[in-house]
Design a protein around this motif. Sequence first.
Motif, PDB file in Angstrom:
ATOM      1  N   GLU A 146      38.944  49.496  12.755  1.00 52.25           N
ATOM      2  CA  GLU A 146      38.316  50.409  13.729  1.00 52.25           C
ATOM      3  C   GLU A 146      39.159  50.508  14.999  1.00 52.25           C
ATOM      4  O   GLU A 146      39.293  51.565  15.599  1.00 52.25           O
ATOM      5  CB  GLU A 146      36.923  49.898  14.105  1.00 52.25           C
ATOM      6  CG  GLU A 146      35.891  50.081  13.039  1.00 52.25           C
ATOM      7  CD  GLU A 146      34.940  51.234  13.337  1.00 52.25           C
ATOM      8  OE1 GLU A 146      35.223  52.021  14.259  1.00 52.25           O
ATOM      9  OE2 GLU A 146      33.927  51.313  12.629  1.00 52.25           O
ATOM     10  N   VAL A 147      39.677  49.370  15.416  1.00 53.65           N
ATOM     11  CA  VAL A 147      40.449  49.317  16.655  1.00 53.65           C
ATOM     12  C   VAL A 147      41.871  49.862  16.436  1.00 53.65           C
ATOM     13  O   VAL A 147      42.554  50.247  17.377  1.00 53.65           O
ATOM     14  CB  VAL A 147      40.472  47.853  17.173  1.00 53.65           C
ATOM     15  CG1 VAL A 147      41.430  47.659  18.313  1.00 53.65           C
ATOM     16  CG2 VAL A 147      39.071  47.431  17.577  1.00 53.65           C
ATOM     17  N   GLY A 148      42.283  49.898  15.184  1.00 52.93           N
ATOM     18  CA  GLY A 148      43.598  50.460  14.859  1.00 52.93           C
ATOM     19  C   GLY A 148      44.740  49.479  14.970  1.00 52.93           C
ATOM     20  O   GLY A 148      45.840  49.827  15.400  1.00 52.93           O
ATOM     21  N   ILE A 149      44.467  48.228  14.606  1.00 51.33           N
ATOM     22  CA  ILE A 149      45.552  47.231  14.618  1.00 51.33           C
ATOM     23  C   ILE A 149      45.642  46.559  13.250  1.00 51.33           C
ATOM     24  O   ILE A 149      44.654  46.482  12.523  1.00 51.33           O
ATOM     25  CB  ILE A 149      45.329  46.142  15.694  1.00 51.33           C
ATOM     26  CG1 ILE A 149      43.946  45.455  15.519  1.00 51.33           C
ATOM     27  CG2 ILE A 149      45.449  46.713  17.096  1.00 51.33           C
ATOM     28  CD1 ILE A 149      43.771  44.200  16.347  1.00 51.33           C
ATOM     29  N   GLN A 153      37.426  44.704   9.138  1.00 52.03           N
ATOM     30  CA  GLN A 153      36.806  46.010   9.388  1.00 52.03           C
ATOM     31  C   GLN A 153      36.922  46.387  10.875  1.00 52.03           C
ATOM     32  O   GLN A 153      37.221  47.534  11.223  1.00 52.03           O
ATOM     33  CB  GLN A 153      35.325  45.917   8.982  1.00 52.03           C
ATOM     34  CG  GLN A 153      34.620  47.244   8.961  1.00 52.03           C
ATOM     35  CD  GLN A 153      33.101  47.042   8.793  1.00 52.03           C
ATOM     36  OE1 GLN A 153      32.631  45.958   8.455  1.00 52.03           O
ATOM     37  NE2 GLN A 153      32.352  48.094   9.053  1.00 52.03           N
ATOM     38  N   MET A 154      36.710  45.439  11.731  1.00 48.25           N
ATOM     39  CA  MET A 154      36.779  45.720  13.173  1.00 48.25           C
ATOM     40  C   MET A 154      38.210  45.991  13.608  1.00 48.25           C
ATOM     41  O   MET A 154      38.467  46.861  14.449  1.00 48.25           O
ATOM     42  CB  MET A 154      36.183  44.550  13.963  1.00 48.25           C
ATOM     43  CG  MET A 154      34.681  44.422  13.774  1.00 48.25           C
ATOM     44  SD  MET A 154      33.968  42.994  14.593  1.00 48.25           S
ATOM     45  CE  MET A 154      34.032  43.510  16.305  1.00 48.25           C
ATOM     46  N   MET A 155      39.151  45.261  13.022  1.00 45.11           N
ATOM     47  CA  MET A 155      40.559  45.499  13.356  1.00 45.11           C
ATOM     48  C   MET A 155      40.961  46.913  12.947  1.00 45.11           C
ATOM     49  O   MET A 155      41.697  47.598  13.657  1.00 45.11           O
ATOM     50  CB  MET A 155      41.450  44.459  12.667  1.00 45.11           C
ATOM     51  CG  MET A 155      41.373  43.089  13.330  1.00 45.11           C
ATOM     52  SD  MET A 155      42.240  41.781  12.429  1.00 45.11           S
ATOM     53  CE  MET A 155      43.931  42.361  12.485  1.00 45.11           C
ATOM     54  N   LYS A 162      29.152  41.730  15.021  1.00 49.35           N
ATOM     55  CA  LYS A 162      29.393  43.173  15.014  1.00 49.35           C
ATOM     56  C   LYS A 162      28.063  43.914  15.148  1.00 49.35           C
ATOM     57  O   LYS A 162      27.943  44.906  15.879  1.00 49.35           O
ATOM     58  CB  LYS A 162      30.113  43.572  13.718  1.00 49.35           C
ATOM     59  CG  LYS A 162      30.384  45.055  13.587  1.00 49.35           C
ATOM     60  CD  LYS A 162      31.166  45.338  12.321  1.00 49.35           C
ATOM     61  CE  LYS A 162      31.221  46.840  12.032  1.00 49.35           C
ATOM     62  NZ  LYS A 162      29.868  47.417  11.810  1.00 49.35           N
ATOM     63  N   ARG A 177      45.537  48.284  26.796  1.00 45.75           N
ATOM     64  CA  ARG A 177      44.441  47.470  26.282  1.00 45.75           C
ATOM     65  C   ARG A 177      43.885  46.535  27.346  1.00 45.75           C
ATOM     66  O   ARG A 177      44.623  45.930  28.110  1.00 45.75           O
ATOM     67  CB  ARG A 177      44.934  46.613  25.116  1.00 45.75           C
ATOM     68  CG  ARG A 177      45.107  47.392  23.850  1.00 45.75           C
ATOM     69  CD  ARG A 177      45.097  46.487  22.631  1.00 45.75           C
ATOM     70  NE  ARG A 177      45.466  47.283  21.462  1.00 45.75           N
ATOM     71  CZ  ARG A 177      44.638  48.097  20.827  1.00 45.75           C
ATOM     72  NH1 ARG A 177      43.393  48.232  21.245  1.00 45.75           N
ATOM     73  NH2 ARG A 177      45.044  48.777  19.784  1.00 45.75           N
ATOM     74  N   ASN A 217      37.540  45.113  22.365  1.00 46.41           N
ATOM     75  CA  ASN A 217      38.264  46.359  22.055  1.00 46.41           C
ATOM     76  C   ASN A 217      37.452  47.254  21.105  1.00 46.41           C
ATOM     77  O   ASN A 217      37.458  48.470  21.230  1.00 46.41           O
ATOM     78  CB  ASN A 217      39.635  46.041  21.472  1.00 46.41           C
ATOM     79  CG  ASN A 217      40.654  45.750  22.555  1.00 46.41           C
ATOM     80  OD1 ASN A 217      41.409  46.632  22.961  1.00 46.41           O
ATOM     81  ND2 ASN A 217      40.670  44.528  23.057  1.00 46.41           N
ATOM     82  N   TYR A 218      36.769  46.619  20.187  1.00 51.66           N
ATOM     83  CA  TYR A 218      35.898  47.358  19.267  1.00 51.66           C
ATOM     84  C   TYR A 218      34.787  48.055  20.062  1.00 51.66           C
ATOM     85  O   TYR A 218      34.520  49.250  19.891  1.00 51.66           O
ATOM     86  CB  TYR A 218      35.304  46.370  18.254  1.00 51.66           C
ATOM     87  CG  TYR A 218      34.228  46.939  17.363  1.00 51.66           C
ATOM     88  CD1 TYR A 218      34.550  47.686  16.217  1.00 51.66           C
ATOM     89  CD2 TYR A 218      32.879  46.719  17.644  1.00 51.66           C
ATOM     90  CE1 TYR A 218      33.554  48.198  15.404  1.00 51.66           C
ATOM     91  CE2 TYR A 218      31.889  47.223  16.824  1.00 51.66           C
ATOM     92  CZ  TYR A 218      32.225  47.964  15.710  1.00 51.66           C
ATOM     93  OH  TYR A 218      31.246  48.477  14.901  1.00 51.66           O
ATOM     94  N   LEU A 235      38.946  41.018  20.341  1.00 54.20           N
ATOM     95  CA  LEU A 235      38.682  42.011  19.294  1.00 54.20           C
ATOM     96  C   LEU A 235      37.311  42.669  19.509  1.00 54.20           C
ATOM     97  O   LEU A 235      37.183  43.898  19.448  1.00 54.20           O
ATOM     98  CB  LEU A 235      38.739  41.339  17.910  1.00 54.20           C
ATOM     99  CG  LEU A 235      38.416  42.240  16.709  1.00 54.20           C
ATOM    100  CD1 LEU A 235      39.440  43.375  16.576  1.00 54.20           C
ATOM    101  CD2 LEU A 235      38.362  41.417  15.407  1.00 54.20           C
ATOM    102  N   LYS A 282      35.937  51.007  22.336  1.00 56.58           N
ATOM    103  CA  LYS A 282      36.156  52.264  21.612  1.00 56.58           C
ATOM    104  C   LYS A 282      34.838  53.031  21.487  1.00 56.58           C
ATOM    105  O   LYS A 282      34.778  54.237  21.688  1.00 56.58           O
ATOM    106  CB  LYS A 282      36.732  51.935  20.230  1.00 56.58           C
ATOM    107  CG  LYS A 282      37.139  53.137  19.437  1.00 56.58           C
ATOM    108  CD  LYS A 282      38.093  52.756  18.308  1.00 56.58           C
ATOM    109  CE  LYS A 282      38.462  53.979  17.487  1.00 56.58           C
ATOM    110  NZ  LYS A 282      37.608  54.109  16.287  1.00 56.58           N
ATOM    111  N   LYS A 283      33.762  52.322  21.200  1.00 57.02           N
ATOM    112  CA  LYS A 283      32.462  52.975  20.988  1.00 57.02           C
ATOM    113  C   LYS A 283      31.819  53.388  22.318  1.00 57.02           C
ATOM    114  O   LYS A 283      31.188  54.436  22.391  1.00 57.02           O
ATOM    115  CB  LYS A 283      31.512  52.015  20.254  1.00 57.02           C
ATOM    116  CG  LYS A 283      32.143  51.389  19.029  1.00 57.02           C
ATOM    117  CD  LYS A 283      31.305  51.569  17.804  1.00 57.02           C
ATOM    118  CE  LYS A 283      32.185  51.385  16.579  1.00 57.02           C
ATOM    119  NZ  LYS A 283      31.698  52.003  15.392  1.00 57.02           N
TER     120      LYS A 283
END
Lengths: 520, 467
Positions: B25-28, B21-23, A459, A401, A380-381, A377, A384-385
């Motif tokens: 953002e990632v779209g899942i 929140q992160m999920m 995060k 992915r 992937n987060y 996770l 994206k950034k």
Amino acid sequence: MGRNSKTLLRKFHQARWDEEIIFELSVPGERGILVPRAEDGIRAEVGDGISVIPNNLKREKPAGLPEINQMRVLRHFMRLSQETLGADIAPDIGEGTCTMKYSPKVQEHLAARHPGMVEIHPLQDENTIQGILEIYYKLEQFLKEISGLTYFSLQPSSGSQAIYANASIVRAYHASRGDNKRDEIITTMFSHPVDAAAPATAGYKVITLMPGENGYPDLGAMKDALSERTAGIFITNPEDTGIYNSTIDEYVKAAHDVGALCSYDQANANGLLGIARAKEAGFDLCHFNIHKTFSAPHGCMGPAMGAIGVTKELGEYLPVPRVKFDGKKYYLDYKRPKSIGRVRCFFGNTPLALKAYAWIMQHGADGLKEAAEISVLNNNYMEKKIREIPGVVVKYAEGKRRLEQVRYSWEKLMEDVGVGTDDVERRMVDYGLPHYFQSHHPHVVPEPFTLEPCESYSKDDIDEFVAVMRQISKEAHEDPELVRNAPHNAPIHNIPMPVIFDPEEMATTWRKYKRMKGIK
Amino acid sequence: MSEKKIVYPYIPNSVSTVKAQMMKEVGISDIMELYDEIPEHLRFKEKMNLPEPILDEYSIRKHVEGLLNRNKNCSEYLNFLGAGCAQHYVPAVCDEINGRGEFLTAYSGFFWGDHGKWQAWFEYQSLMGELLDMDHLSVPQYDGAQAAASSLRMASRINGRKEVLLPKTMNPEILLVVRNYLKGAAGSEIASTMIGFDPKTGLLDLDDLRSKISDATAAVFIENPSYLGMIESQAEEIGKIARENGAEFVVYTDPIALGMIAPPAHYGATIACGDLHPLGIHMQCGGGQGGFVATHDDMEHASQFKDFVVSLTDTVVEGEYGLGLVLPMNLSYLAREEAKEYTGTSTGLWAITAAVYLSLMGPKGMEEIAQTIMQKAQYAAKKIAQLDGVELRFSSPFFKEFVVNFDKSGKSVKKINKALLKHRIFGGKDISREFPEFGQSALYCVTEIMTKEDIDRLVGALAKVAK
């Protein structure tokens, strides 16, 4: 004033001590430590003890070591430590493929301070090291469950040595069957280079398959490379790009069809714990980096541990000794005639087994899976950034992915403003981030950088890392010289020649440096 | 998300609101969507069969302490085991430095952010260079065995020959590592031939060496001090024979002996190697080993290193020290299968520790410790040899280890060592299986940490158990 809450950037300056080389601190006559001397009663019996040394084997001149008082030695190395960005002080999200986890202090304190670990001799009677043998035995059971393979050895002292041990097992397996034609190993370009180098050291010719569009070699290319000369395939999955080969079992089957063994380099296992295993994909051998996936610290490049796992059929080839349990007592089994012998003295780096054992015990099955999921996770987060930063591109497997890491490229930044990955890497230090890992060679992905924000990072850590990368991209566009001349806030400035090929320039010891510079 | 969820202290984003929140953002909406690339049949669908976790830190500490408390350690017992892992004193500063989080948790960072690490590595190379009187070293290898094995492959690369001569008294664990490391696939092996020894002195049989050396010999390898502890007094002659035949002379040595005993370079070694563990590193059940290899700085030798070799260099600021990397194309990180040998994470933390140790000890400390060790070992040997039923197996001078034979006592080493345990003593290593020709013999190791009282206690206990 702390970090800027909007930009997430900090006004950082690393320690810069302008510290001497240790020899420059020498003051004739000073002592750093006094050592025990033989008592009078001993001297009366044996005299000076050194007259037994044959004349031609006596050291005639004392070693040219420096003479320094203890506080100054301590201060010197404390300063050098401050000039080192370990993961304990700087979030090491950038070292892709290395899984720079938090190494829990409770483990370190146990491993480095408990006399039941520190003051143990490896040849002590089995009955006096039952605790350590139990840790070895139980960690082996855990790793069996995590991989699905049948037996493990914790003797190899790094991932590379684990791969070498596995190549030795592949060699011993074929030799024991009288099959001496097999002299080739197949690996892939995005597997760690030691998947090529260790089998080559074991005597194999190496065939390296190049990636196709999806980031890994086509099955057809693998089938073309396989033959009755193939001893084994050594492969990472996900590869160092973070891309998972979803048809890996077909590659394994194709290799098995020609009689080859399949060795799974699980240096990149962190995103897979409890999700996918070596067994289901059909592998015969695998290895885990205990200092990566299982939280032991990396220690300035070791000590490390590479746990190797094999199927039931290959168990007899594992290094000696094996740790066993008879229901009451743990014991060492040396009687293994088909064993490859050893790759390391004693049991390997025992304290790392303790750390991995403790980490698994702290998390259990659910916690391990949580670690894997969060690492993917996080990645992937962050991906994206990072993709949104001007100058960054990502090659291969468009729209698919990645798992726990991504290999990115500053190719576009280089094209646009002439700032490359070396420059960005040096500039990161100015914001308090350790270097990032670019890629092994050759750089098939141009201007590469590989990031792995494993589960240890919050995060906020990731957001700050991304903010720094975004800032450096901005600087590269607005003031490229600032980036090219980095670092500015590090212990030292840029080095014109960090890689040295000319023998005349190789100052590999202080004595040689002094000769080169004419220093007395 | 609704189930009662554990927040793991080492997994910050296990906090469910952050994770959600992160999920987003990632779209899942389901975490398993991240694993779309892993097909169903490759997934592990069960729950791993692992013990229930011990979640809080206090309880895990108690649990692990409970296991470690089951071990008997060398602080509570007198330890006379060596055989490649000797119990030397570890100065507090060594522990202080290698426990620093900056060093402990650094990894492969380069010359800028990790400048201190690279400088410490350069200093390691330089300090070892002084101790060994040689100019060229790399950062260390896994252990002495790997250093020996790599030294022999270096020798073979230097002269293109495919046979090495090894002493029959060689450390059997190192021999196992070397044998495996010299093997090749499909007949590409470097052969190893064993050279005998004089049964009385334990030293190399020079006639056997002369009869076996040839223009196929890549290297003559000796241990000095030998595995059995002896100082190989013929070392210079052995080196001469090696070089007359165009072979490399590889000497495995004990660095803590070198304050008094000449380093291998002084008697003709072309490659010196050994283990770092005596230099300020705890035994850790064998987890404190680290290998070193050193040569002179001629390119014939210096170009054969397989690991990081650090060099002092300049930065853009005049007078500022920077560090660099020598001949990186030799490393398997760059050269893949074309590299000399494979490399990887080794024992960088022990390089720093050994550097601290040698800086503390200085020339005087290294002299004194070698002398102390020799005096105490000789005292122990002398007193043990005076016991009934016990004798020294070899007549040669030794450094810190010596072979004690119990044949005349009629008791096995196994039995004697079991009995010594009751006296809270770890007796010397039983070598009766490794070297049956020596009968019931044990390899005793005595270092600077043993007091006269300790040694007398051992002798007293042996007098009882070997009777």
